[in-house]
Motif scaffolding. Structure first.
Motif, PDB file in Angstrom:
ATOM      1  N   ILE A   7       0.950  -1.176  -0.066  1.00  0.00           N
ATOM      2  CA  ILE A   7      -0.009  -0.151   0.160  1.00  0.00           C
ATOM      3  C   ILE A   7       0.850   1.111   0.117  1.00  0.00           C
ATOM      4  N   GLU A   8       0.657   2.093  -0.791  1.00  0.00           N
ATOM      5  CA  GLU A   8       1.461   3.290  -0.963  1.00  0.00           C
ATOM      6  C   GLU A   8       0.531   4.561  -0.993  1.00  0.00           C
ATOM      7  N   GLY A  66      -1.506  -2.645  -4.192  1.00  0.00           N
ATOM      8  CA  GLY A  66      -0.824  -3.619  -5.215  1.00  0.00           C
ATOM      9  C   GLY A  66      -0.605  -2.831  -6.520  1.00  0.00           C
ATOM     10  N   ASP A  67      -1.168  -3.357  -7.469  1.00  0.00           N
ATOM     11  CA  ASP A  67      -0.992  -2.894  -8.830  1.00  0.00           C
ATOM     12  C   ASP A  67      -1.782  -1.600  -9.427  1.00  0.00           C
ATOM     13  N   THR A  68      -2.737  -1.332  -8.542  1.00  0.00           N
ATOM     14  CA  THR A  68      -3.949  -0.609  -8.948  1.00  0.00           C
ATOM     15  C   THR A  68      -3.516   0.749  -8.089  1.00  0.00           C
ATOM     16  N   SER A  69      -3.461   2.013  -8.796  1.00  0.00           N
ATOM     17  CA  SER A  69      -3.198   3.230  -8.302  1.00  0.00           C
ATOM     18  C   SER A  69      -4.249   4.204  -8.776  1.00  0.00           C
ATOM     19  N   ALA A  89     -12.890  -5.113  -4.280  1.00  0.00           N
ATOM     20  CA  ALA A  89     -13.054  -6.241  -4.163  1.00  0.00           C
ATOM     21  C   ALA A  89     -11.860  -6.998  -3.632  1.00  0.00           C
ATOM     22  N   THR A  90     -10.757  -6.278  -3.859  1.00  0.00           N
ATOM     23  CA  THR A  90      -9.472  -6.730  -3.671  1.00  0.00           C
ATOM     24  C   THR A  90      -8.884  -6.009  -2.051  1.00  0.00           C
ATOM     25  N   THR A  91      -9.719  -5.428  -1.540  1.00  0.00           N
ATOM     26  CA  THR A  91      -9.393  -5.005  -0.194  1.00  0.00           C
ATOM     27  C   THR A  91     -10.394  -5.361   0.717  1.00  0.00           C
ATOM     28  N   MET A 165     -13.505 -12.852   0.283  1.00  0.00           N
ATOM     29  CA  MET A 165     -13.344 -12.418  -1.013  1.00  0.00           C
ATOM     30  C   MET A 165     -11.605 -12.468  -1.309  1.00  0.00           C
ATOM     31  N   GLU A 166     -10.952 -13.184  -0.495  1.00  0.00           N
ATOM     32  CA  GLU A 166      -9.571 -13.322  -0.616  1.00  0.00           C
ATOM     33  C   GLU A 166      -8.961 -12.161  -0.762  1.00  0.00           C
ATOM     34  N   PRO A 167      -8.986 -11.233   0.053  1.00  0.00           N
ATOM     35  CA  PRO A 167      -8.273 -10.107  -0.331  1.00  0.00           C
ATOM     36  C   PRO A 167      -6.775  -9.811  -0.186  1.00  0.00           C
ATOM     37  N   ASP A 168      -6.292  -8.974  -0.801  1.00  0.00           N
ATOM     38  CA  ASP A 168      -4.636  -8.628  -0.749  1.00  0.00           C
ATOM     39  C   ASP A 168      -4.356  -7.983   0.483  1.00  0.00           C
ATOM     40  N   VAL A 169      -5.360  -7.041   1.088  1.00  0.00           N
ATOM     41  CA  VAL A 169      -5.105  -6.307   2.234  1.00  0.00           C
ATOM     42  C   VAL A 169      -6.158  -6.293   3.133  1.00  0.00           C
ATOM     43  N   MET A 170      -6.150  -6.277   4.415  1.00  0.00           N
ATOM     44  CA  MET A 170      -7.481  -6.038   5.352  1.00  0.00           C
ATOM     45  C   MET A 170      -7.214  -4.572   6.138  1.00  0.00           C
ATOM     46  N   LEU A 171      -8.390  -4.217   6.204  1.00  0.00           N
ATOM     47  CA  LEU A 171      -8.441  -2.932   6.867  1.00  0.00           C
ATOM     48  C   LEU A 171      -9.224  -2.981   7.930  1.00  0.00           C
TER      49      LEU A 171
END
Lengths: 264, 220
Positions: A7-8, A66-69, A89-91, A165-171
């Motif tokens: 995450i950036e 990830g790769d989405t900005s 959906a990825t978070t 949802m098998e996310p890349d990150v969890m908040l």
């Protein structure tokens, strides 16, 4: 660090009316990293968290997961509804007040994302959902409605729902703040387990002892700016800024996690 | 003392039944059409776009804040002149009653939707749902449960409002009983029977609505 960061966040700004909630915030979370966000209420930490999955749309700056900005502010077009949905959906996000769907059983709650968003076959989604419920220790509550669960159980279902949802990150947005004290432990245990499995997480919390235990980095925010940032133990045990010291003086900073005796 | 003689109405039974059929059929049509208008009105007032909200709001207030009797007459006599379209009394009154009902339905539907906690649609969005998906899967199923008693009540009012179409000579129950009253010189018996007929249909319906309300309250 920014090469490998999952995450950036750069120069993020957000105002609600004339109230500037985030004043140029930058933040990196490494892959598999756990960052705890602490600070007094109104400091902007929840807004910052909601900017990461764009539940709140920033006024300026950039967000990358990830790769989405996405870039915001002058001249940049706001992302469309479909783009936003795909990104979210990825978070995974867990809310203070659980926000379970009361008209669905716990199993249906957990299946909802995979079925509606990922278009998974019902049978596959059910298998996945049961596995996630088992993971949070609630396999036998699959057919109950949320209203029949305790707060701690509800929050664990909410975590399972996000994980499905098998996310890349969890908040996590103050995931234990609405819980009775004796139910906090069971939720923290699940979060700690996720951390040990290498899930990238950003956790807004008031559980300082927990943050010290689980997070590798800690960010102290006040009035929309990052006041202090560093390794969690270092910041908590030896805060450099007066504001951080003043805030932390309200908490017990060490000690074991609350016992998880209520796990059922 | 007036001598009641309800027996005289028996010879008009087919006229009454005919009128009752028209009244019930008319109600079904205006409830369905009204719900469609109401759905558009509700989503219009909740739109992200200001222009759409304004149009929806204008439509709702125009029909909510003028008497239905005036609307009926206006639709039959004024609209054809303004728009250059000829309408039968049935079309004009179906349109007016549906739009009138729709303006109330849309307020009920809108209220039901906004009564659902914002956290619900947020949770849907966080899972990656589009606004339409979260409306369909998360918000509406919960909101509809809350709307049903109010929608039923409004439909009951709509059933009674159909009696006004007799002013445009639509052959409903009231219109036919006017015919019967003039023919038999027995208006007291005729209109008493008509009142009883309306009540006989609506009282069981209201009991049904009340039962439904209780069941929904338990389910919450």
């Amino acid at each position: 660090m920014s090469e490998t960061a999952k995450i950036e966040i750069r120069a993020l700004r957000k105002s609600f009316g004339s109230n500037e909630v985030l004043k140029s915030i930058s933040l990196d979370v490494a892959k598999g990293g756990v960052v705890a966000l602490i600070g007094p209420s109104g400091s902007g930490k929840s807004t910052l968290l909601r900017c990461i999955n764009l539940l709140v749309v920033p006024d300026g700056g950039s967000v990358r997961v990830g790769d989405t900005s996405f870039a915001f502010g002058d001249g940049s077009k706001l992302p469309g509804v479909k783009t936003l949905a795909k990104f979210r959906a990825t978070t995974g996000m867990v809310f203070q007040h659980f926000n379970l769907f009361p008209h669905m059983t716990t199993l249906q709650n957990v299946m909802e994302g995979p079925v509606t968003v990922r278009r998974m076959a019902k049978a596959d989604a059910e298998k996945l959902a049961r596995a996630q419920l088992a993971k949070v220790g609630l396999a036998e509550k699959a057919d109950q409605y949320p209203a029949t669960l305790s707060g701690g159980q509800k929050q664990r279902v909410a975590i399972a729902r996000a994980l499905a949802m098998e996310p890349d990150v969890m908040l996590f947005d103050e995931a234990t703040s609405a819980l009775d004290p004796e139910l906090v432990g069971e939720v923290l245990n699940v979060i700690q387990q996720l951390a040990s499995e290498g899930m990238t997480m950003v956790i807004v919390t008031h559980e300082i002892a927990f943050a010290r235990e689980v997070a590798d980095r800690l960010i102290f925010m006040r009035d929309g700016v990052v006041v202090e940032e560093g390794p969690a133990r270092q910041v908590i045990d030896n805060p450099q800024e007066a504001a951080t010291r003043a805030f932390l003086s309200h908490f017990h900073r060490t000690g074991a996690l609350p016992p998880a005796n209520a796990v059922s | 003392m007036y001598q009641w003689d309800f027996g005289i109405l028996w010879s008009y039974r087919w006229l009454f039944l005919n009128g009752l059929g028209v009244t019930v059929g008319f109600t079904v049509v205006i409830v369905i059409l009204g719900l469609v208008f109401g759905l558009f009105g509700a989503f219009g007032t909740l739109s992200r776009f200001r222009a759409v909200r304004m149009i929806a709001l204008t439509f709702i207030e125009a029909f909510r804040c003028t008497p239905i009797l005036v609307q009926l007459i206006w639709f039959y006599y004024a609209l054809p002149i303004l728009a250059g379209i000829d309408m039968t009394p049935i079309t004009a009154s179906a349109l007016a009653l549906s739009l009138y009902g729709g303006s109330f339905y849309s307020e009920i539907i809108r209220g039901g939707i906004i009564s659902i906690d914002k956290g619900q649609s947020e949770a849907g969005a966080a899972l990656g749902m589009t606004p339409i998906q979260s409306m369909r899967r998360i918000v509406l199923p919960q909101a509809i449960k809350r709307m049903i008693p109010a929608l039923m009540n409004q439909s009951i009012i709509q059933f009674k409002n159909t009696s006004l179409v007799s002013v445009l000579a639509v052959p409903d129950l009231v219109y036919q009983s006017q015919v019967a009253a003039h023919d038999s010189y027995r208006p007291l018996e005729t209109y008493t029977a008509v009142a009883v007929a309306y009540a006989a249909i609506l009282i069981p319906l209201t009991i049904l609505v009340r039962r439904g309300e209780k069941r929904l309250a338990v389910g919450e």
